[in-house]
Design a protein around this motif. Sequence first.
Motif, short mmCIF file in Angstrom:
data_model
loop_
_atom_site.label_atom_id
_atom_site.label_comp_id
_atom_site.label_asym_id
_atom_site.label_seq_id
_atom_site.Cartn_x
_atom_site.Cartn_y
_atom_site.Cartn_z
N MET A 93 0.70 -1.17 0.08
CA MET A 93 0.14 -0.03 0.12
C MET A 93 0.95 1.51 0.06
SD MET A 93 -3.23 0.49 2.51
CE MET A 93 -4.09 1.97 2.36
N ALA A 94 0.59 2.33 -0.57
CA ALA A 94 0.97 3.57 -0.72
C ALA A 94 0.55 4.51 0.49
CB ALA A 94 1.05 4.10 -1.95
N VAL A 95 1.57 5.46 0.88
CA VAL A 95 0.86 6.64 1.62
C VAL A 95 0.13 7.39 1.06
CG1 VAL A 95 1.82 8.57 3.13
CG2 VAL A 95 3.26 6.58 2.97
N LEU A 96 -1.31 7.59 1.49
CA LEU A 96 -2.30 8.22 0.87
C LEU A 96 -2.24 9.67 0.99
CD1 LEU A 96 -5.25 5.98 2.15
CD2 LEU A 96 -4.09 6.01 -0.05
N GLU A 97 -2.60 10.42 -0.18
CA GLU A 97 -2.74 12.16 -0.08
C GLU A 97 -4.11 12.24 0.63
OE1 GLU A 97 -0.72 15.53 -0.55
OE2 GLU A 97 -0.05 13.82 -1.59
N THR A 98 -4.03 13.31 1.59
CA THR A 98 -5.25 13.51 2.06
C THR A 98 -5.33 15.10 1.98
OG1 THR A 98 -6.69 13.35 4.12
CG2 THR A 98 -4.41 13.98 4.45
N THR A 99 -6.59 15.65 1.83
CA THR A 99 -7.05 17.04 1.70
C THR A 99 -7.68 17.58 2.85
OG1 THR A 99 -8.76 16.72 0.41
CG2 THR A 99 -6.71 16.82 -0.79
N ASP A 100 -7.89 18.94 2.83
CA ASP A 100 -8.85 19.35 3.95
C ASP A 100 -10.19 18.87 3.79
OD1 ASP A 100 -7.07 21.30 4.74
OD2 ASP A 100 -7.59 22.94 3.68
N SER A 101 -10.56 18.63 2.82
CA SER A 101 -12.18 17.78 2.46
C SER A 101 -12.05 16.44 2.80
CB SER A 101 -12.52 18.29 0.96
OG SER A 101 -11.74 17.65 0.00
N THR A 102 -11.12 15.85 2.81
CA THR A 102 -10.87 14.30 2.98
C THR A 102 -10.41 13.82 4.31
OG1 THR A 102 -8.90 14.11 1.77
CG2 THR A 102 -11.01 13.89 0.30
N PHE A 103 -9.97 14.93 4.95
CA PHE A 103 -8.98 14.41 6.10
C PHE A 103 -10.02 13.57 7.38
CE2 PHE A 103 -7.31 15.47 10.47
CZ PHE A 103 -6.26 14.83 10.38
N VAL A 104 -10.94 14.20 7.67
CA VAL A 104 -11.83 13.75 8.66
C VAL A 104 -12.38 12.14 8.29
CG1 VAL A 104 -14.04 13.64 10.00
CG2 VAL A 104 -12.70 16.04 9.57
N ALA A 105 -12.59 11.94 7.08
CA ALA A 105 -13.06 10.54 6.48
C ALA A 105 -11.72 9.81 6.72
CB ALA A 105 -13.73 10.77 5.10
N ASP A 106 -10.72 10.31 6.22
CA ASP A 106 -9.33 9.44 6.00
C ASP A 106 -8.96 9.06 7.34
OD1 ASP A 106 -9.61 9.86 3.21
OD2 ASP A 106 -8.05 11.35 2.97
N THR A 107 -9.23 9.93 8.44
CA THR A 107 -8.67 9.54 9.59
C THR A 107 -9.84 9.16 10.66
OG1 THR A 107 -8.86 11.81 10.32
CG2 THR A 107 -6.84 11.12 9.38
N ALA A 108 -10.88 8.57 10.28
CA ALA A 108 -11.94 8.33 11.02
C ALA A 108 -11.95 6.99 11.96
CB ALA A 108 -13.24 8.50 10.35
N THR A 109 -11.24 5.92 11.42
CA THR A 109 -11.18 4.75 11.86
C THR A 109 -9.75 4.12 12.21
OG1 THR A 109 -11.51 3.57 9.66
CG2 THR A 109 -13.37 4.27 11.27
N GLY A 110 -9.61 3.48 13.22
CA GLY A 110 -8.21 2.71 13.32
C GLY A 110 -7.03 3.72 13.55
#
Length: 105
Positions: free
Chosen positions: A1-18
């Motif tokens: 897997m690769a390190v994912l690019e996150t943005t202001d609009s996706t950060f909450v969803a990208d870091t919500a679990t685990g």
Amino acid sequence: MAVLETTDSTFVADTATGVTLTDFWAVWCGPCRMQSPVVEALDAEMSGKVTFNKMDVDANPATPQEFGIMSIPTLLVKKDGEVVDTIVGYHSKEQLTTLLDQYID
């Protein structure tokens, strides 16, 4: 897997679990360029246990401002959407492994 690019609009969803580690960086930042390969190596080793993201602070100013990030690189560790650790500056793979291991169930 690769390190994912996150943005202001996706950060909450990208870091919500685990357990997640987000690397706040910028292209002009020398220490960020040193930290990036360490984060990528950890992603390869800890895939499935920790999700690794990176956020360009110049392109996404809202999230760093929300978390009071004044210096980069800053690594923000969240567990199930809640911030559990914030570390500033370059850190070795060993240091980060020790840090992350305490949050993995």
